[in-house]
Design an enzyme around this catalytic site. Structure first.
Site, mmCIF file in Angstrom:
data_model
loop_
_atom_site.group_PDB
_atom_site.id
_atom_site.type_symbol
_atom_site.label_atom_id
_atom_site.label_comp_id
_atom_site.label_asym_id
_atom_site.label_seq_id
_atom_site.Cartn_x
_atom_site.Cartn_y
_atom_site.Cartn_z
ATOM 1 N N LEU A 53 116.921 25.163 56.234
ATOM 2 C CA LEU A 53 116.145 24.237 55.390
ATOM 3 C C LEU A 53 116.102 22.818 55.974
ATOM 4 O O LEU A 53 115.874 21.854 55.244
ATOM 5 C CB LEU A 53 116.659 24.232 53.942
ATOM 6 C CG LEU A 53 116.622 25.599 53.227
ATOM 7 C CD1 LEU A 53 117.117 25.467 51.780
ATOM 8 C CD2 LEU A 53 115.211 26.206 53.211
ATOM 9 N N ALA A 57 112.494 29.809 63.841
ATOM 10 C CA ALA A 57 113.339 28.627 63.600
ATOM 11 C C ALA A 57 113.430 27.776 64.856
ATOM 12 O O ALA A 57 113.990 28.218 65.857
ATOM 13 C CB ALA A 57 114.729 29.079 63.178
ATOM 14 N N TYR A 64 110.435 19.971 74.521
ATOM 15 C CA TYR A 64 110.035 21.015 73.572
ATOM 16 C C TYR A 64 109.470 22.224 74.331
ATOM 17 O O TYR A 64 109.926 23.358 74.174
ATOM 18 C CB TYR A 64 109.003 20.461 72.573
ATOM 19 C CG TYR A 64 108.345 21.543 71.750
ATOM 20 C CD1 TYR A 64 109.116 22.406 70.971
ATOM 21 C CD2 TYR A 64 106.955 21.725 71.766
ATOM 22 C CE1 TYR A 64 108.512 23.425 70.230
ATOM 23 C CE2 TYR A 64 106.352 22.725 71.033
ATOM 24 C CZ TYR A 64 107.140 23.575 70.267
ATOM 25 O OH TYR A 64 106.545 24.574 69.547
ATOM 26 N N HIS A 108 100.470 16.382 62.624
ATOM 27 C CA HIS A 108 99.323 17.212 63.013
ATOM 28 C C HIS A 108 98.018 16.720 62.419
ATOM 29 O O HIS A 108 97.968 16.244 61.287
ATOM 30 C CB HIS A 108 99.585 18.670 62.634
ATOM 31 C CG HIS A 108 100.709 19.268 63.414
ATOM 32 N ND1 HIS A 108 101.908 19.598 62.848
ATOM 33 C CD2 HIS A 108 100.823 19.533 64.734
ATOM 34 C CE1 HIS A 108 102.714 20.063 63.785
ATOM 35 N NE2 HIS A 108 102.076 20.034 64.943
ATOM 36 N N LEU A 109 96.983 16.907 63.218
ATOM 37 C CA LEU A 109 95.694 16.306 62.890
ATOM 38 C C LEU A 109 95.132 16.731 61.525
ATOM 39 O O LEU A 109 94.788 15.867 60.708
ATOM 40 C CB LEU A 109 94.674 16.644 63.999
ATOM 41 C CG LEU A 109 93.284 16.036 63.787
ATOM 42 C CD1 LEU A 109 93.334 14.518 63.884
ATOM 43 C CD2 LEU A 109 92.288 16.598 64.799
ATOM 44 N N GLY A 157 100.805 11.737 76.688
ATOM 45 C CA GLY A 157 101.063 13.168 76.881
ATOM 46 C C GLY A 157 99.991 14.092 76.330
ATOM 47 O O GLY A 157 100.144 15.317 76.384
HETATM 48 N N1 UFG Z 1 95.342 13.319 66.747
HETATM 49 C C1 UFG Z 1 94.701 12.150 66.370
HETATM 50 N N2 UFG Z 1 95.235 11.436 65.350
HETATM 51 C C2 UFG Z 1 96.368 11.820 64.685
HETATM 52 C C3 UFG Z 1 97.005 13.022 65.085
HETATM 53 C C4 UFG Z 1 96.458 13.757 66.124
HETATM 54 O O1 UFG Z 1 93.680 11.748 66.930
HETATM 55 O O2 UFG Z 1 96.811 11.104 63.782
HETATM 56 C C5 UFG Z 1 94.750 14.102 67.835
HETATM 57 C C6 UFG Z 1 95.697 14.276 69.014
HETATM 58 O O3 UFG Z 1 95.570 13.222 69.912
HETATM 59 C C7 UFG Z 1 95.239 15.621 69.576
HETATM 60 C C8 UFG Z 1 94.710 16.380 68.363
HETATM 61 O O4 UFG Z 1 94.489 15.401 67.358
HETATM 62 O O5 UFG Z 1 94.195 15.422 70.456
HETATM 63 C C9 UFG Z 1 95.666 17.407 67.832
HETATM 64 O O6 UFG Z 1 96.940 16.810 67.672
HETATM 65 P P1 UFG Z 1 98.133 17.532 66.931
HETATM 66 O O7 UFG Z 1 99.290 16.583 66.917
HETATM 67 O O8 UFG Z 1 97.669 18.090 65.649
HETATM 68 O O9 UFG Z 1 98.448 18.784 67.881
HETATM 69 P P2 UFG Z 1 98.815 18.806 69.428
HETATM 70 O O10 UFG Z 1 97.600 19.338 70.125
HETATM 71 O O11 UFG Z 1 99.384 17.550 69.924
HETATM 72 O O12 UFG Z 1 100.047 19.818 69.401
HETATM 73 C C10 UFG Z 1 99.911 21.170 69.563
HETATM 74 C C11 UFG Z 1 101.020 21.871 68.834
HETATM 75 C C12 UFG Z 1 102.351 21.564 69.465
HETATM 76 C C13 UFG Z 1 102.290 21.866 70.942
HETATM 77 C C14 UFG Z 1 101.154 21.118 71.586
HETATM 78 C C15 UFG Z 1 101.005 21.501 73.023
HETATM 79 O O13 UFG Z 1 101.038 21.504 67.476
HETATM 80 O O14 UFG Z 1 103.363 22.358 68.876
HETATM 81 O O15 UFG Z 1 99.941 21.441 70.941
HETATM 82 O O16 UFG Z 1 100.387 20.460 73.725
HETATM 83 F F1 UFG Z 1 103.429 21.488 71.531
#
Ligand code: UFG
Length: 327
Positions: free
Chosen positions: A33, A73, A140, A188-189, A288
């Site tokens: 949790l 997990a 990660y 997440h977006l 990144g």
């Molecule tokens: N983004 C924004 N604004 C925000 C959040 C995200 O513009 O407030 C953009 C990010 O730059 C990215 C896209 O939305 O281009 C998606 O971002 P997320 O954070 O939702 O997801 P990621 O693509 O960064 O992450 C995913 C998985 C991770 C994994 C990664 C691998 O969720 O577990 O891909 O690169 F590690």
């Protein structure tokens, strides 16, 4: 079957448990949790505990005769993994080893592992298939890649059969509205956009508009959590059908890339039906973030007979919006 789901109180794990229980399996959920929620573990029998607790694992495996283990997990925030690598290697690697060694000693031979697109690092080409080099650029991704290698070695030495499923962007929610995403902090977006729509946050920041993509924003492969779970169910079936499968790995995405702007536009039109509006602000690139990350999931489609059901953004966002409106 009798199935242990580690991390079954988390986002993807909880959806999986619901699907397994609905299909008639007996499920024990092991979750500490730390990032999961008791309310999400509404299906299956919840045992609150940690994979670092060997005595707990001993008693759990002694009391239950598990046929298979699904392992969700993990810590999964890229940024956090850079600042706290010890936490990531301990939880994602050492604790997974505890679980695998327990399985080997109890002769539990089917293992399904949540891996990630982050094992690939900066894409050399897209869509990314299973032959793409795996060169993670953060702890990660590295921690997940270590376990993929461990699984190949355990298959040879101990006959442990496994499937690693590399998720691209997991999203969406239970269509019945019982389960969904609730990370703290949320990064997440899609959930962030919907929080901006519901008023739980002021706006959504677009991280960069100068990428070499059609509209300048990053492109990702958004895959509905229900489709991910379906792939796990099929992976389990593939393990039981072939007793000497070894260690397999599949990329899971729906193959359609959507830009950040396209996601915002799709969300805007869905929440507008409820009289809501999303306020958007411009931000710098996030360190990144590759410009484009899209999966080639042909292998999962051909070998597992998997077919994602939600290939556009509408149902994904509608289901996530239904979940967001509970808060
Ligand atoms: N983004 C924004 N604004 C925000 C959040 C995200 O513009 O407030 C953009 C990010 O730059 C990215 C896209 O939305 O281009 C998606 O971002 P997320 O954070 O939702 O997801 P990621 O693509 O960064 O992450 C995913 C998985 C991770 C994994 C990664 C691998 O969720 O577990 O891909 O690169 F590690």
């Amino acid at each position: 079957m009798n199935i242990l789901v580690a991390g079954g109180a988390g986002y993807v794990g909880s959806h999986m448990v619901k699907q397994l229980v609905r299909s008639g399996h007996y499920v024990v959920v092991l979750d500490n949790l730390s990032t999961g929620y008791r309310e999400l573990a509404r299906y299956g029998r919840l045992v609150v505990g940690d994979l670092g607790d060997i005595a707990l694992l001993d008693s759990l495996f002694q009391e239950n005769s598990f046929d298979a283990v699904m392992h969700f997990a993990a810590n999964s925030l890229v940024g956090e993994s850079v600042t706290h690598p010890s936490m990531y290697y301990r939880n994602n690697v050492v604790n997974t080893l505890n679980l695998l060694d327990k399985m080997v000693s109890c002769n539990v031979r089917y293992f399904i592992f949540s891996s990630t697109a982050a094992t690939f690092g900066e894409p050399e080409y897209t869509p990314i298939d299973e032959s793409h080099p795996q060169k993670p650029i953060n702890p990660y991704g590295a921690s997940k890649l270590v376990i993929e290698q461990v699984l190949r070695d355990y298959a040879v030495a101990y006959g442990l059969n496994s499937v690693s499923l590399r998720y691209f962007n997991a999203c969406g929610a239970d269509p019945e509205g019982e389960l969904g995403e609730c990370h703290d902090p949320e990064t997440h977006l899609i959930p962030l956009i919907l929080q901006a729509a519901s008023g739980r946050r002021e706006n959504i920041t677009v991280f960069g508009r100068d990428y070499p993509t059609e509209d300048g924003t990053c492109v990702r492969d958004y895959i509905h959590v229900e489709d991910l779970c379906e792939a796990h169910a099929l992976a389990l079936k593939s393990l039981t059908k072939n007793q000497a499968l070894g260690a397999r790995a599949y990329n899971l995405g729906n193959g359609n890339g959507f830009s950040v702007q396209q996601v915002i536009d799709a969300a805007q039109s869905i929440v507008a039906k409820d009289g809501k509006k999303i306020s958007v602000v411009e931000g710098d690139r996030r360190v990144g973030d590759p410009a484009v990350l899209v999966a080639d999931s042909s292998l999962a489609k051909n070998i597992l007979d998997w077919q994602p059901s939600y290939t556009d953004l509408v149902s994904i966002i509608e289901h996530a919006w239904k979940w967001e409106q509970r808060f």
